[in-house]
Design a protein around this motif. Structure first.
Motif, short mmCIF file in Angstrom:
data_model
loop_
_atom_site.label_atom_id
_atom_site.label_comp_id
_atom_site.label_asym_id
_atom_site.label_seq_id
_atom_site.Cartn_x
_atom_site.Cartn_y
_atom_site.Cartn_z
N UNK A 151 36.11 -79.11 54.43
CA UNK A 151 37.10 -79.28 55.48
C UNK A 151 36.90 -80.61 56.20
N UNK A 152 37.93 -81.43 56.23
CA UNK A 152 37.89 -82.73 56.91
C UNK A 152 38.91 -82.71 58.06
N UNK A 153 38.41 -82.68 59.27
CA UNK A 153 39.29 -82.61 60.43
C UNK A 153 38.79 -83.55 61.54
N UNK A 154 39.72 -84.08 62.30
CA UNK A 154 39.40 -84.83 63.50
C UNK A 154 39.65 -83.90 64.69
N UNK A 155 38.57 -83.37 65.25
CA UNK A 155 38.68 -82.38 66.31
C UNK A 155 38.92 -83.05 67.67
N UNK A 156 39.81 -82.47 68.46
CA UNK A 156 40.18 -83.05 69.75
C UNK A 156 40.01 -82.09 70.92
N UNK A 157 39.90 -80.79 70.68
CA UNK A 157 39.76 -79.83 71.77
C UNK A 157 38.81 -78.72 71.34
N UNK A 158 38.17 -78.10 72.34
CA UNK A 158 37.11 -77.13 72.05
C UNK A 158 37.07 -76.07 73.14
N UNK A 159 37.05 -74.80 72.71
CA UNK A 159 36.92 -73.67 73.63
C UNK A 159 35.94 -72.69 73.02
N UNK A 160 35.10 -72.09 73.85
CA UNK A 160 34.14 -71.07 73.41
C UNK A 160 34.49 -69.76 74.09
N UNK A 161 34.55 -68.67 73.32
CA UNK A 161 34.94 -67.39 73.90
C UNK A 161 33.87 -66.88 74.87
N UNK A 162 34.23 -65.95 75.72
CA UNK A 162 33.38 -65.53 76.84
C UNK A 162 32.06 -64.92 76.40
N UNK A 163 32.01 -64.36 75.18
CA UNK A 163 30.78 -63.74 74.68
C UNK A 163 29.98 -64.67 73.77
N UNK A 164 30.41 -65.91 73.63
CA UNK A 164 29.74 -66.90 72.79
C UNK A 164 29.67 -66.51 71.31
N UNK A 165 30.64 -65.74 70.85
CA UNK A 165 30.66 -65.37 69.44
C UNK A 165 31.37 -66.41 68.59
N UNK A 166 32.41 -67.02 69.15
CA UNK A 166 33.20 -67.96 68.38
C UNK A 166 33.53 -69.21 69.20
N UNK A 167 33.64 -70.33 68.48
CA UNK A 167 34.19 -71.56 69.05
C UNK A 167 35.53 -71.81 68.37
N UNK A 168 36.53 -72.18 69.15
CA UNK A 168 37.86 -72.50 68.63
C UNK A 168 38.09 -73.98 68.84
N UNK A 169 38.33 -74.69 67.73
CA UNK A 169 38.40 -76.15 67.76
C UNK A 169 39.76 -76.60 67.24
N UNK A 170 40.47 -77.37 68.07
CA UNK A 170 41.78 -77.88 67.68
C UNK A 170 41.67 -79.27 67.07
N UNK A 171 42.50 -79.57 66.08
CA UNK A 171 42.42 -80.84 65.37
C UNK A 171 43.75 -81.59 65.40
N UNK A 172 43.69 -82.85 64.98
CA UNK A 172 44.90 -83.67 64.89
C UNK A 172 45.81 -83.21 63.77
N UNK A 173 45.32 -82.35 62.88
CA UNK A 173 46.15 -81.80 61.80
C UNK A 173 47.08 -80.70 62.30
N UNK A 174 46.87 -80.26 63.55
CA UNK A 174 47.73 -79.24 64.13
C UNK A 174 47.22 -77.84 63.93
N UNK A 175 46.02 -77.68 63.37
CA UNK A 175 45.47 -76.34 63.18
C UNK A 175 44.30 -76.10 64.13
N UNK A 176 43.92 -74.84 64.26
CA UNK A 176 42.78 -74.44 65.09
C UNK A 176 41.77 -73.74 64.19
N UNK A 177 40.53 -74.20 64.24
CA UNK A 177 39.48 -73.63 63.41
C UNK A 177 38.60 -72.70 64.25
N UNK A 178 38.28 -71.55 63.71
CA UNK A 178 37.36 -70.61 64.34
C UNK A 178 36.00 -70.74 63.69
N UNK A 179 34.96 -71.01 64.48
CA UNK A 179 33.61 -71.17 63.95
C UNK A 179 32.69 -70.20 64.66
N UNK A 180 31.72 -69.67 63.92
CA UNK A 180 30.76 -68.73 64.51
C UNK A 180 29.33 -69.19 64.26
#
Length: 222
Positions: free
Chosen positions: A193-222
């Motif tokens: 996966x090759x993405x240029x990430x521009x925004x980042x949010x972590x859920x309240x329980x620290x289980x997942x990070x949601x990262x927005x990219x210039x490609x217009x998608x949001x990636x969920x990482x754990x």
């Protein structure tokens, strides 16, 4: 000599600072930068405005502490010069600390969940991550970030010693090693996966990070 003009009111919102519009936990106060000034405005009354003035150039980023007591703001400056970070006490509207270490631009700021630490991310000409002690205004430790440009940072919500950074083709988890006073990093495995990430949010329980990219998608990482 003529006396300086005092700012009485402002109209409009520029919107060029990423994550530059914040609603205070009181539910009424909107916070945003306007040039080198920070505006505090009642969302129900456009004329009810206060101003925080202390920066010498354009404000480049903002961060509000979880309780809303502290506001941190970073700025840009000239090549080769250190860029100011200011910690404000929003209860008194006073400047508490002026922090200087990273050069040219402060890219992003984030408070730890207990408000004891502030993380600052230097811009492309600095590319470092620094932790600051909010109680003393002193730098705790720092580290170079990824070789590609890093653009955003967030602390975990339940762990005061962990944070995440993201940027161009990179996503990293950082841990503050208190015993050795060092920042240790681990790359999140992105595979092909090759993405240029521009925004980042972590859920309240620290289980997942949601990262927005210039490609217009949001990636969920754990």
């Amino acid at each position: 000599m003529a006396s300086p003009l005092n700012l009485q009111s402002c109209i409009g919102f520029q919107g060029q600072t990423e994550n530059g519009l914040i609603l205070h936990p009181d539910g009424r106060t909107m916070i945003y930068p306007l040039g080198s000034t920070i505006v505090l405005r009642d969302k129900k009354d456009a004329k009810a405005q206060e101003f925080l003035q202390g920066h010498t150039d354009r404000v480049s980023c903002l961060a509000l502490s979880p309780t809303g007591r502290y506001l941190a703001s970073g700025q840009i400056t000239y090549m080769g010069f250190t860029a100011d970070i200011i910690i404000w006490d929003l209860e008194t509207r006073y400047l508490v600390y002026r922090l200087q270490l990273q050069k040219v631009k402060i890219q992003a700021l984030a408070f730890s969940p207990d408000e004891s630490m502030l993380a600052s991310l230097g811009g492309q000409d600095d590319n470092s991550l620094v932790l600051w002690d909010v109680a003393t205004g002193e730098a705790i430790c720092g580290s170079p970030t990824h070789s590609d440009f890093v653009l955003c940072c967030r602390f975990f919500n339940t762990q005061v010693d962990k944070l995440v950074t993201a940027g161009n083709y990179n996503l990293q988890i950082w841990t503050y090693d208190r015993a050795n006073n060092k920042l240790r990093t681990e790359d999140v495995k992105l595979g092909n996966l090759q993405r240029q990430f521009r925004s980042l949010v972590i859920d309240s329980q620290d289980q997942f990070a949601y990262v927005g990219s210039t490609s217009g998608d949001v990636m969920q990482a754990s």
